[in-house]
Enzyme design. Structure first.
Site, PDB file in Angstrom:
ATOM      1  N   LYS A  28      32.555   6.039 -20.397  1.00  0.00           N
ATOM      2  CA  LYS A  28      33.998   6.312 -20.442  1.00  0.00           C
ATOM      3  C   LYS A  28      34.476   6.931 -19.132  1.00  0.00           C
ATOM      4  O   LYS A  28      35.509   6.549 -18.596  1.00  0.00           O
ATOM      5  CB  LYS A  28      34.306   7.242 -21.633  1.00  0.00           C
ATOM      6  N   ARG A  33      37.733   5.986 -14.191  1.00  0.00           N
ATOM      7  CA  ARG A  33      37.807   6.079 -12.730  1.00  0.00           C
ATOM      8  C   ARG A  33      37.858   4.697 -12.091  1.00  0.00           C
ATOM      9  O   ARG A  33      38.476   4.515 -11.040  1.00  0.00           O
ATOM     10  CB  ARG A  33      36.628   6.907 -12.214  1.00  0.00           C
ATOM     11  N   GLY A 100      42.170  13.070 -22.770  1.00  0.00           N
ATOM     12  CA  GLY A 100      42.223  14.194 -21.835  1.00  0.00           C
ATOM     13  C   GLY A 100      41.864  13.759 -20.426  1.00  0.00           C
ATOM     14  O   GLY A 100      42.534  14.139 -19.458  1.00  0.00           O
ATOM     15  N   GLN A 176      36.994  17.410 -15.019  1.00  0.00           N
ATOM     16  CA  GLN A 176      38.380  16.932 -14.994  1.00  0.00           C
ATOM     17  C   GLN A 176      39.207  17.741 -14.005  1.00  0.00           C
ATOM     18  O   GLN A 176      40.019  17.187 -13.265  1.00  0.00           O
ATOM     19  CB  GLN A 176      38.995  17.017 -16.394  1.00  0.00           C
ATOM     20  N   ASP A 327      29.717  16.895 -24.175  1.00  0.00           N
ATOM     21  CA  ASP A 327      30.276  16.090 -25.266  1.00  0.00           C
ATOM     22  C   ASP A 327      29.259  15.815 -26.374  1.00  0.00           C
ATOM     23  O   ASP A 327      29.591  15.187 -27.379  1.00  0.00           O
ATOM     24  CB  ASP A 327      30.785  14.748 -24.712  1.00  0.00           C
ATOM     25  N   LYS A 354      38.331  20.796 -26.592  1.00  0.00           N
ATOM     26  CA  LYS A 354      38.132  19.340 -26.514  1.00  0.00           C
ATOM     27  C   LYS A 354      39.170  18.651 -27.413  1.00  0.00           C
ATOM     28  O   LYS A 354      40.179  19.238 -27.746  1.00  0.00           O
ATOM     29  CB  LYS A 354      36.692  18.998 -26.911  1.00  0.00           C
ATOM     30  N   ARG A 358      35.972  21.816 -31.223  1.00  0.00           N
ATOM     31  CA  ARG A 358      34.739  21.183 -31.722  1.00  0.00           C
ATOM     32  C   ARG A 358      33.757  22.176 -32.305  1.00  0.00           C
ATOM     33  O   ARG A 358      32.960  21.822 -33.164  1.00  0.00           O
ATOM     34  CB  ARG A 358      34.055  20.397 -30.596  1.00  0.00           C
TER      35      ARG A 358
HETATM   36  C1  S3P Z   1      35.048  14.201 -18.400  1.00  0.00           C
HETATM   37  C2  S3P Z   1      34.809  15.540 -18.278  1.00  0.00           C
HETATM   38  C3  S3P Z   1      34.516  16.434 -19.412  1.00  0.00           C
HETATM   39  C4  S3P Z   1      34.180  15.641 -20.678  1.00  0.00           C
HETATM   40  C5  S3P Z   1      35.087  14.488 -20.891  1.00  0.00           C
HETATM   41  C6  S3P Z   1      35.013  13.525 -19.711  1.00  0.00           C
HETATM   42  C7  S3P Z   1      35.317  13.401 -17.180  1.00  0.00           C
HETATM   43  O1  S3P Z   1      35.662  17.220 -19.671  1.00  0.00           O
HETATM   44  O2  S3P Z   1      34.211  16.489 -21.808  1.00  0.00           O
HETATM   45  O3  S3P Z   1      34.777  13.779 -22.065  1.00  0.00           O
HETATM   46  O4  S3P Z   1      35.260  12.138 -17.253  1.00  0.00           O
HETATM   47  O5  S3P Z   1      35.586  13.996 -16.121  1.00  0.00           O
HETATM   48  P1  S3P Z   1      35.906  18.665 -18.946  1.00  0.00           P
HETATM   49  O6  S3P Z   1      36.195  18.424 -17.536  1.00  0.00           O
HETATM   50  O7  S3P Z   1      37.077  19.241 -19.685  1.00  0.00           O
HETATM   51  O8  S3P Z   1      34.638  19.425 -19.191  1.00  0.00           O
END
Ligand code: S3P
Length: 446
Positions: A28, A33, A100, A176, A327, A354, A358
């Protein structure tokens, strides 16, 4: 739209040994990206193995709304990007649904453009904290014109005429947040620096370099990463083969460990070390997982995983491991429910923000099914019952969270009584093939 659809309950029952070979959908993080960077780069990007889940499709729609040209021919997605710095103001709010990653990374990508952009999402996304990305973007000159209380979505951003580069130390372990600042740096003159004390998944750094960004990473003597990106450079379209998502692989993997006699192989799983914390932990618990055919594909390590039914024992999972399996805690808690003794997981503060809280969703789901566990402020301990006797019989509230839904369906494959979830709709955000794939291995889910 999934978040408007009526709930679709599902139930999992104690299953015979799982067998067979499966491929989980594309990662994912890399899929989001791929759409973003392909949509931004000059020339053509070709993607195979893309996760066609709802979250990623919304990122694709957002990039289209800002000028990228995206089509699918056979198995391949073909993108003609706008060129770095040349995204257009979208004509309507960008709807990120449950995502998110899509929304936060796009805020970074367009927040410093001299235009207005509105972000909307479902009830889960609207409840999630956005200040963590908005604060550094404000330092770069972005304004938040409208938001819900506490910097929440829906929100409208407006960039400055010219953004200011910053040096930003990420205050929590979040890929993120790191990525949002680096993406803002793409459209900012000069050098933007992200300081990352705790390493998180590094897909943004690796992929931006692959697209030709002038980006360098230096790790200092304390292990702190300094990531520098020079803005306003050219990005060039790439060919990308997205490897299988290790987070999605976690569901059939744990299922095979807890259902006695199982023997399955999951092919083509991403083995990037920032993502393999679950594997390591399950191996420490006595999980029989063989890593077969380790190889490099398109700059990432991948392998096939052979997993067999195992007698698990409880372990202490150190807090430092959390970023590499953030995750995966819900499904690890499910494995722990069948382990001998106690499994203690610490450093779980980020789990509270999340797709759902969670930590409490997992603890409540376990308790509803007779699993002995204790929820701490940032920890969870689970005392397992290897034969599954007396476990199950509950209905789990999934709170619009795909990973809660899938984890508890896995629980029900080895409990004495069936386990139900209130809604399976959100599974489509990250793993649309989940039900079919699990049934194909022999799981009694419906
Ligand atoms: C992700 C970063 C993580 C992860 C999310 C995907 C990413 O989140 O939990 O499912 O693709 O950068 P956080 O940056 O909030 O930890």
């Amino acid at each position: 739209m999934a978040h408007d659809a009526k709930p679709h309950p599902a139930t999992a029952r104690r299953s015979p040994a799982l067998t067979g070979t499966a491929r989980v959908p594309g990662d994912k993080s890399i899929s989001h990206r791929s759409f973003m960077f392909g949509g931004l780069a000059s020339g053509e990007t070709r993607i195979t193995g893309l996760l066609e889940g709802e979250d990623v499709m919304r990122t694709g729609e957002a990039m289209k709304a800002m000028g990228a040209h995206i089509t699918k021919t056979g198995d391949e997605w073909v993108i003609r990007g706008t060129g770095n710095g040349a995204l257009l103001q979208p004509q309507a709010p960008l709807d990120f649904g449950n995502a998110g990653t899509g929304s936060r990374l796009t805020m970074g990508l367009v927040g410093v453009y001299d235009m207005e952009t509105t972000f909307v999402g479902d009830a889960s996304l609207q409840s999630r904290p956005m200040a963590r990305v908005l604060d550094p973007l404000r330092e770069m000159g972005m304004q938040v014109l409208k938001s819900s209380p506490g910097d929440r979505m829906p929100l409208t951003l407006r960039g400055p005429k010219v953004a200011a580069p910053i040096s930003y130390r990420v205050p929590m372990a979040s890929a993120q947040v790191k990525s949002a600042v680096l993406l803002a740096g793409l459209n900012t003159p000069g050098v933007t620096t992200v300081i990352e004390p705790v390493m998180t998944r590094d897909h943004t750094e690796k992929m931006l370099k692959g697209f030709g960004a002038n980006l360098e990473v230096e790790t200092d003597s304390l292990g702190v990463r300094h990531i520098r990106i020079e803005g306003q450079g050219r990005l060039t379209g790439q060919t990308i083969a997205v490897p299988g998502d290790p987070s999605s692989a976690g569901f059939p993997l744990v299922a095979a460990l807890i259902v006695p006699g199982s023997d399955i192989t999951i092919e083509n799983v991403l083995m990037n070390p920032t993502r393999t914390g679950l594997l390591l932990t399950l191996q420490e618990m006595g999980g029989r997982i063989e890593i077969l055919n380790p190889r490099n594909a398109g700059g990432e390590d991948v392998a096939d995983l052979r997993v067999r039914g195992s007698e698990l024992r409880g372990v202490k999972v150190p807090a430092e491991r959390a970023p590499s399996m953030i995750d995966e805690y819900p499904v690890l808690a499910v494995a722990a429910a069948f382990a001998e003794g106690e499994t203690l997981m610490e450093g779980l503060d980020e789990l509270r923000v999340k797709e759902s809280d969670r930590l409490s969703a997992v603890a409540n789901g376990l308790k509803a099914n007779g699993v002995d566990c204790t929820e701490g402020e940032a920890s969870l301990s689970v005392r397992g019952r290897p034969d599954g006797k007396g476990l199950g019989g509950g209905t789990v509230a999934t709170h619009l969270d795909h990973r809660i839904a899938m984890s508890f369906l896995v629980l029900g494959l080895a409990t004495e009584k069936p386990v139900s979830i209130d809604d399976a709709n959100m599974i489509a955000t990250s793993f649309p093939e989940f039900m079919g794939l699990m049934k194909g291995l022999g799981a009694a889910i419906g």
